[in-house]
Design a protein around this motif. Structure first.
Motif, PDB file in Angstrom:
ATOM      1  N   GLU A 107      88.801  58.314  24.254  1.00 60.47           N
ATOM      2  CA  GLU A 107      88.302  57.566  25.404  1.00 60.47           C
ATOM      3  C   GLU A 107      89.290  56.478  25.833  1.00 60.47           C
ATOM      4  O   GLU A 107      89.506  56.248  27.025  1.00 60.47           O
ATOM      5  CB  GLU A 107      86.924  56.951  25.107  1.00 60.47           C
ATOM      6  N   GLN A 108      89.882  55.787  24.857  1.00 61.05           N
ATOM      7  CA  GLN A 108      90.864  54.751  25.171  1.00 61.05           C
ATOM      8  C   GLN A 108      92.094  55.360  25.849  1.00 61.05           C
ATOM      9  O   GLN A 108      92.629  54.801  26.810  1.00 61.05           O
ATOM     10  CB  GLN A 108      91.277  54.009  23.897  1.00 61.05           C
ATOM     11  N   ILE A 109      92.524  56.504  25.363  1.00 64.21           N
ATOM     12  CA  ILE A 109      93.681  57.169  25.950  1.00 64.21           C
ATOM     13  C   ILE A 109      93.359  57.639  27.365  1.00 64.21           C
ATOM     14  O   ILE A 109      94.167  57.483  28.279  1.00 64.21           O
ATOM     15  CB  ILE A 109      94.142  58.344  25.063  1.00 64.21           C
ATOM     16  N   GLU A 110      92.155  58.187  27.552  1.00 63.89           N
ATOM     17  CA  GLU A 110      91.741  58.610  28.896  1.00 63.89           C
ATOM     18  C   GLU A 110      91.717  57.423  29.857  1.00 63.89           C
ATOM     19  O   GLU A 110      92.172  57.533  31.004  1.00 63.89           O
ATOM     20  CB  GLU A 110      90.363  59.264  28.855  1.00 63.89           C
ATOM     21  N   HIS A 111      91.217  56.307  29.387  1.00 63.45           N
ATOM     22  CA  HIS A 111      91.162  55.099  30.219  1.00 63.45           C
ATOM     23  C   HIS A 111      92.568  54.681  30.650  1.00 63.45           C
ATOM     24  O   HIS A 111      92.794  54.295  31.805  1.00 63.45           O
ATOM     25  CB  HIS A 111      90.469  53.963  29.455  1.00 63.45           C
ATOM     26  N   LEU A 112      93.530  54.765  29.724  1.00 61.59           N
ATOM     27  CA  LEU A 112      94.907  54.422  30.065  1.00 61.59           C
ATOM     28  C   LEU A 112      95.531  55.485  30.974  1.00 61.59           C
ATOM     29  O   LEU A 112      96.254  55.155  31.916  1.00 61.59           O
ATOM     30  CB  LEU A 112      95.742  54.285  28.793  1.00 61.59           C
ATOM     31  N   ALA A 113      95.239  56.757  30.706  1.00 59.67           N
ATOM     32  CA  ALA A 113      95.856  57.839  31.472  1.00 59.67           C
ATOM     33  C   ALA A 113      95.451  57.802  32.942  1.00 59.67           C
ATOM     34  O   ALA A 113      96.282  58.085  33.819  1.00 59.67           O
ATOM     35  CB  ALA A 113      95.492  59.193  30.862  1.00 59.67           C
ATOM     36  N   VAL A 114      94.201  57.460  33.237  1.00 56.59           N
ATOM     37  CA  VAL A 114      93.773  57.424  34.638  1.00 56.59           C
ATOM     38  C   VAL A 114      94.457  56.299  35.413  1.00 56.59           C
ATOM     39  O   VAL A 114      94.468  56.317  36.640  1.00 56.59           O
ATOM     40  CB  VAL A 114      92.231  57.319  34.794  1.00 56.59           C
ATOM     41  N   GLN A 115      95.048  55.361  34.701  1.00 55.58           N
ATOM     42  CA  GLN A 115      95.776  54.284  35.363  1.00 55.58           C
ATOM     43  C   GLN A 115      97.177  54.736  35.806  1.00 55.58           C
ATOM     44  O   GLN A 115      97.833  54.055  36.586  1.00 55.58           O
ATOM     45  CB  GLN A 115      95.886  53.068  34.435  1.00 55.58           C
ATOM     46  N   LEU A 116      97.607  55.899  35.305  1.00 55.66           N
ATOM     47  CA  LEU A 116      98.911  56.435  35.689  1.00 55.66           C
ATOM     48  C   LEU A 116      98.814  57.130  37.038  1.00 55.66           C
ATOM     49  O   LEU A 116      97.746  57.627  37.416  1.00 55.66           O
ATOM     50  CB  LEU A 116      99.398  57.448  34.649  1.00 55.66           C
ATOM     51  N   ALA A 117      99.914  57.221  37.714  1.00 53.59           N
ATOM     52  CA  ALA A 117      99.981  57.992  38.959  1.00 53.59           C
ATOM     53  C   ALA A 117      99.803  59.475  38.611  1.00 53.59           C
ATOM     54  O   ALA A 117     100.088  59.891  37.476  1.00 53.59           O
ATOM     55  CB  ALA A 117     101.330  57.767  39.630  1.00 53.59           C
ATOM     56  N   PRO A 118      99.319  60.275  39.554  1.00 56.04           N
ATOM     57  CA  PRO A 118      99.106  61.706  39.274  1.00 56.04           C
ATOM     58  C   PRO A 118     100.338  62.403  38.691  1.00 56.04           C
ATOM     59  O   PRO A 118     100.217  63.191  37.753  1.00 56.04           O
ATOM     60  CB  PRO A 118      98.719  62.282  40.637  1.00 56.04           C
ATOM     61  N   GLN A 119     101.524  62.115  39.208  1.00 53.55           N
ATOM     62  CA  GLN A 119     102.743  62.739  38.680  1.00 53.55           C
ATOM     63  C   GLN A 119     102.986  62.330  37.227  1.00 53.55           C
ATOM     64  O   GLN A 119     103.409  63.149  36.412  1.00 53.55           O
ATOM     65  CB  GLN A 119     103.959  62.356  39.539  1.00 53.55           C
ATOM     66  N   GLU A 120     102.721  61.077  36.912  1.00 55.58           N
ATOM     67  CA  GLU A 120     102.892  60.612  35.530  1.00 55.58           C
ATOM     68  C   GLU A 120     101.860  61.244  34.609  1.00 55.58           C
ATOM     69  O   GLU A 120     102.145  61.542  33.452  1.00 55.58           O
ATOM     70  CB  GLU A 120     102.807  59.089  35.477  1.00 55.58           C
ATOM     71  N   GLN A 121     100.639  61.454  35.122  1.00 60.16           N
ATOM     72  CA  GLN A 121      99.609  62.139  34.339  1.00 60.16           C
ATOM     73  C   GLN A 121     100.054  63.568  34.020  1.00 60.16           C
ATOM     74  O   GLN A 121      99.907  64.037  32.890  1.00 60.16           O
ATOM     75  CB  GLN A 121      98.269  62.148  35.077  1.00 60.16           C
ATOM     76  N   LEU A 122     100.620  64.247  35.021  1.00 55.38           N
ATOM     77  CA  LEU A 122     101.128  65.603  34.799  1.00 55.38           C
ATOM     78  C   LEU A 122     102.266  65.618  33.783  1.00 55.38           C
ATOM     79  O   LEU A 122     102.340  66.495  32.924  1.00 55.38           O
ATOM     80  CB  LEU A 122     101.592  66.230  36.118  1.00 55.38           C
ATOM     81  N   ALA A 123     103.130  64.620  33.870  1.00 54.39           N
ATOM     82  CA  ALA A 123     104.237  64.528  32.917  1.00 54.39           C
ATOM     83  C   ALA A 123     103.700  64.310  31.498  1.00 54.39           C
ATOM     84  O   ALA A 123     104.205  64.901  30.533  1.00 54.39           O
ATOM     85  CB  ALA A 123     105.189  63.404  33.312  1.00 54.39           C
ATOM     86  N   LEU A 124     102.681  63.486  31.373  1.00 58.22           N
ATOM     87  CA  LEU A 124     102.068  63.242  30.067  1.00 58.22           C
ATOM     88  C   LEU A 124     101.464  64.525  29.507  1.00 58.22           C
ATOM     89  O   LEU A 124     101.672  64.864  28.340  1.00 58.22           O
ATOM     90  CB  LEU A 124     100.994  62.147  30.180  1.00 58.22           C
ATOM     91  N   VAL A 125     100.733  65.240  30.350  1.00 54.20           N
ATOM     92  CA  VAL A 125     100.132  66.508  29.915  1.00 54.20           C
ATOM     93  C   VAL A 125     101.219  67.495  29.493  1.00 54.20           C
ATOM     94  O   VAL A 125     101.091  68.181  28.471  1.00 54.20           O
ATOM     95  CB  VAL A 125      99.248  67.105  31.044  1.00 54.20           C
ATOM     96  N   ALA A 126     102.310  67.554  30.258  1.00 55.41           N
ATOM     97  CA  ALA A 126     103.415  68.455  29.925  1.00 55.41           C
ATOM     98  C   ALA A 126     104.015  68.110  28.570  1.00 55.41           C
ATOM     99  O   ALA A 126     104.282  68.997  27.749  1.00 55.41           O
ATOM    100  CB  ALA A 126     104.483  68.409  31.018  1.00 55.41           C
ATOM    101  N   ARG A 127     104.212  66.821  28.311  1.00 53.81           N
ATOM    102  CA  ARG A 127     104.759  66.393  27.013  1.00 53.81           C
ATOM    103  C   ARG A 127     103.830  66.778  25.872  1.00 53.81           C
ATOM    104  O   ARG A 127     104.273  67.254  24.821  1.00 53.81           O
ATOM    105  CB  ARG A 127     104.977  64.887  26.991  1.00 53.81           C
ATOM    106  N   ILE A 128     102.549  66.559  26.068  1.00 48.89           N
ATOM    107  CA  ILE A 128     101.579  66.901  25.022  1.00 48.89           C
ATOM    108  C   ILE A 128     101.602  68.405  24.768  1.00 48.89           C
ATOM    109  O   ILE A 128     101.613  68.853  23.616  1.00 48.89           O
ATOM    110  CB  ILE A 128     100.165  66.416  25.413  1.00 48.89           C
ATOM    111  N   CYS A 129     101.633  69.192  25.839  1.00 52.69           N
ATOM    112  CA  CYS A 129     101.665  70.654  25.694  1.00 52.69           C
ATOM    113  C   CYS A 129     102.927  71.117  24.968  1.00 52.69           C
ATOM    114  O   CYS A 129     102.867  72.007  24.121  1.00 52.69           O
ATOM    115  CB  CYS A 129     101.564  71.330  27.056  1.00 52.69           C
TER     116      CYS A 129
END
Length: 90
Positions: free
Chosen positions: A8-30
């Motif tokens: 939940e804490q990570i989700e709260h931080l992730a939504v503060q990122l721009a959509p492109q940064e969110q995609l980059a984060l997801v790509a790194r995790i994958c």
């Protein structure tokens, strides 16, 4: 000792990122998860090969007593390996 972070804490931080940064984060995790999965798959394949090699070694006769015909031993090993490969590919 590091503080544990919740999803939940990570989700709260992730939504503060721009959509492109969110995609980059997801790509790194994958990428990291894929690398872990490939590493585990590779480990399982190595274990399988080692098991097959051990089975082959156990099937070999003990020629340590008396005369040794190295050429015959190599022929038997080659024939056993060919038989194994043919059965595996059938």
């Amino acid at each position: 000792m590091s503080k544990k972070v919740t999803i939940e804490q990570i989700e709260h931080l992730a939504v503060q990122l721009a959509p492109q940064e969110q995609l980059a984060l997801v790509a790194r995790i994958c990428e990291k998860l894929s690398a872990i999965a490939l590493s585990e798959r590779s480990r399982q394949e190595r274990i399988k090969v080692v098991g097959e090699l051990l089975a082959e070694v156990e099937d070999l006769e003990d020629d340590s007593q008396g005369e040794t015909d190295a050429a015959e031993i190599i022929r038997r090993m080659r024939d056993a390996r060919i038989t194994h490969l043919c059965q595996k590919n059938a």
